[in-house]
Scaffold this active site. Structure first.
Site, PDB file in Angstrom:
ATOM      1  N   TYR A 247      58.123  26.875  41.217  1.00  0.00           N
ATOM      2  CA  TYR A 247      57.175  26.540  40.148  1.00  0.00           C
ATOM      3  C   TYR A 247      56.419  25.256  40.468  1.00  0.00           C
ATOM      4  O   TYR A 247      57.017  24.224  40.787  1.00  0.00           O
ATOM      5  CB  TYR A 247      57.935  26.380  38.837  1.00  0.00           C
ATOM      6  CG  TYR A 247      57.079  26.329  37.606  1.00  0.00           C
ATOM      7  CD1 TYR A 247      56.571  27.491  37.036  1.00  0.00           C
ATOM      8  CD2 TYR A 247      56.785  25.118  36.999  1.00  0.00           C
ATOM      9  CE1 TYR A 247      55.799  27.450  35.887  1.00  0.00           C
ATOM     10  CE2 TYR A 247      56.018  25.059  35.844  1.00  0.00           C
ATOM     11  CZ  TYR A 247      55.519  26.235  35.300  1.00  0.00           C
ATOM     12  OH  TYR A 247      54.752  26.192  34.165  1.00  0.00           O
TER      13      TYR A 247
ATOM     14  N   SER B 179      63.806  29.741  42.764  1.00  0.00           N
ATOM     15  CA  SER B 179      63.344  29.455  41.409  1.00  0.00           C
ATOM     16  C   SER B 179      62.252  30.445  41.016  1.00  0.00           C
ATOM     17  O   SER B 179      62.498  31.649  40.961  1.00  0.00           O
ATOM     18  CB  SER B 179      62.887  27.999  41.323  1.00  0.00           C
ATOM     19  OG  SER B 179      62.653  27.633  39.978  1.00  0.00           O
ATOM     20  N   GLN B 180      61.015  29.980  40.742  1.00  0.00           N
ATOM     21  CA  GLN B 180      59.933  30.912  40.462  1.00  0.00           C
ATOM     22  C   GLN B 180      59.806  31.951  41.573  1.00  0.00           C
ATOM     23  O   GLN B 180      59.602  33.147  41.315  1.00  0.00           O
ATOM     24  CB  GLN B 180      58.612  30.161  40.320  1.00  0.00           C
ATOM     25  CG  GLN B 180      57.386  31.057  40.220  1.00  0.00           C
ATOM     26  CD  GLN B 180      56.117  30.257  40.191  1.00  0.00           C
ATOM     27  OE1 GLN B 180      55.535  30.074  39.126  1.00  0.00           O
ATOM     28  NE2 GLN B 180      55.672  29.773  41.346  1.00  0.00           N
TER      29      GLN B 180
ATOM     30  N   ASP C 100      72.871  23.933  36.995  1.00  0.00           N
ATOM     31  CA  ASP C 100      71.422  24.041  37.007  1.00  0.00           C
ATOM     32  C   ASP C 100      70.874  23.878  35.592  1.00  0.00           C
ATOM     33  O   ASP C 100      71.095  24.713  34.721  1.00  0.00           O
ATOM     34  CB  ASP C 100      71.029  25.413  37.577  1.00  0.00           C
ATOM     35  CG  ASP C 100      69.558  25.538  37.889  1.00  0.00           C
ATOM     36  OD1 ASP C 100      68.753  24.793  37.315  1.00  0.00           O
ATOM     37  OD2 ASP C 100      69.210  26.393  38.725  1.00  0.00           O
TER      38      ASP C 100
ATOM     39  N   HIS D 101      69.606  22.487  40.278  1.00  0.00           N
ATOM     40  CA  HIS D 101      68.583  23.462  40.633  1.00  0.00           C
ATOM     41  C   HIS D 101      68.260  23.477  42.130  1.00  0.00           C
ATOM     42  O   HIS D 101      67.644  24.424  42.607  1.00  0.00           O
ATOM     43  CB  HIS D 101      67.317  23.205  39.815  1.00  0.00           C
ATOM     44  CG  HIS D 101      66.360  24.359  39.822  1.00  0.00           C
ATOM     45  ND1 HIS D 101      66.752  25.646  39.519  1.00  0.00           N
ATOM     46  CD2 HIS D 101      65.030  24.434  40.127  1.00  0.00           C
ATOM     47  CE1 HIS D 101      65.708  26.460  39.621  1.00  0.00           C
ATOM     48  NE2 HIS D 101      64.656  25.744  39.984  1.00  0.00           N
TER      49      HIS D 101
END
Length: 317
Positions: free
Chosen positions: A87, A181-182, A267, A296
């Site tokens: 992200y 992540s994203q 996370d 994360h």
């Protein structure tokens, strides 16, 4: 601050797909295919690895940028890893991501429209306007699945696989998708929407069980949804319905390629139960690497090594 969920691996999501979920994505991708892919590859950088500047037509025919890296002097088609950024990040610079090419793969790293000013720069605009939103991308066009930002990005991600396969030195039968992540959430979406992939590797994936993420996350982009609903109190049902069309839990139950997940139990951005929600729904062969004491950042280089071993096995190197 990290979060601690008791027994996150036992969580099972109750999320169910909207009745028109599959028809929505079939229509969206059919509309994208009406535009010529027009994948173009321009040599940009060469040492022992060569990198091509890539442009292809994504959602709405909009130009999307990427880098394609592979070992210099390659003469026979290679298996390919298509990767999506986390992200806020973009494709960065040509020489930044050479791991997979150094390991003998072709590697396409897609830019994300409108992003690329958070932690690496990007070159792809998002020319579509929408209504009021909380700063960020999660609530851009969030009152309608047709206008939501991630409809466009997921379509771009599917088209990125087609762009990689258009390069003559990519073996189109041996393509994997990955991201953190994203990027992991996008990999799950593509794993469902491109049925002939060889492997899927989502690391600490975002975009999974959006409601739970909005309820539990203490950092990161799920908080954009929380902040939006704190102002637009009457939009809750509409927002979560729209978000369901980009939810990795629903894509996971439609994906069948071998998968390697990773999850971090501290996370704060992607609560671990949201990752397990997608993992438990995943329809193909799967395993998960667990990092109990990480946030994360997840497994970082340790996970890189695990992922490379996974690709060596699934892409038959």
């Amino acid at each position: 601050m990290p979060i601690t969920e008791p027994n996150p691996g036992e969580y099972r999501s109750t999320l169910r797909a909207p009745d028109d979920f599959d028809a929505f994505w079939a229509r969206t991708l059919a509309q994208a295919r009406a535009f010529a892919l027009d994948a173009r590859f321009t040599p940009a950088w060469q040492r022992t690895i060569e990198v091509h500047d890539v442009t292809f037509a994504g959602f709405g025919g909009h130009p999307v940028k990427a880098w394609l890296a592979l070992p210099a002097g390659t003469r026979e088609p290679l298996p390919c890893v298509v990767e999506y950024p986390g992200y806020g990040g973009g494709r960065g610079l040509a020489h930044e991501r050479l791991l997979y090419a150094a390991a003998g793969y072709a590697h396409l790293y897609m830019d994300v429209r409108g992003q690329g000013s958070g932690w690496s720069h990007g070159d792809t605009p998002d020319p579509v306007g929408t209504g009021p939103q909380h700063p960020g991308f999660m609530t851009r066009g969030v009152l309608d699945p047709d206008t939501h930002y991630y409809r466009r990005v997921i379509t771009d991600a599917v088209r990125a696989v087609a762009a990689a396969r258009a390069f003559p030195l990519v073996d189109g039968s041996r393509v994997a998708v990955t991201g953190e992540s994203q990027g992991g959430g996008l990999a799950l979406a593509v794993g469902a929407l491109v049925p002939d992939l060889a492997a899927v590797a989502p690391d600490v994936p975002f975009l999974c069980d959006h409601r739970r993420g909005a309820e539990l996350a203490t950092a990161g982009p799920y908080r954009e949804v929380t902040a939006y609903l704190a102002v637009h109190r009457d939009h809750e049902e509409q927002v979560f319905r729209t978000l369901s069309y980009s939810d990795g839990v629903l894509f996971a139950e439609r994906a069948t390629a071998p998968a390697l997940f990773s999850v971090a139990h501290m996370d704060a951005s992607c609560p671990p139960s949201t990752v397990y929600a997608a993992y438990h729904r995943y329809a193909g062969p799967k395993r998960i690497e667990i990092y109990p004491f990480n946030g994360h950042e997840g497994g970082e280089a340790v996970q890189d090594a695990a992922r490379l071993a996974f690709f060596d096995a699934t892409l038959a190197r």
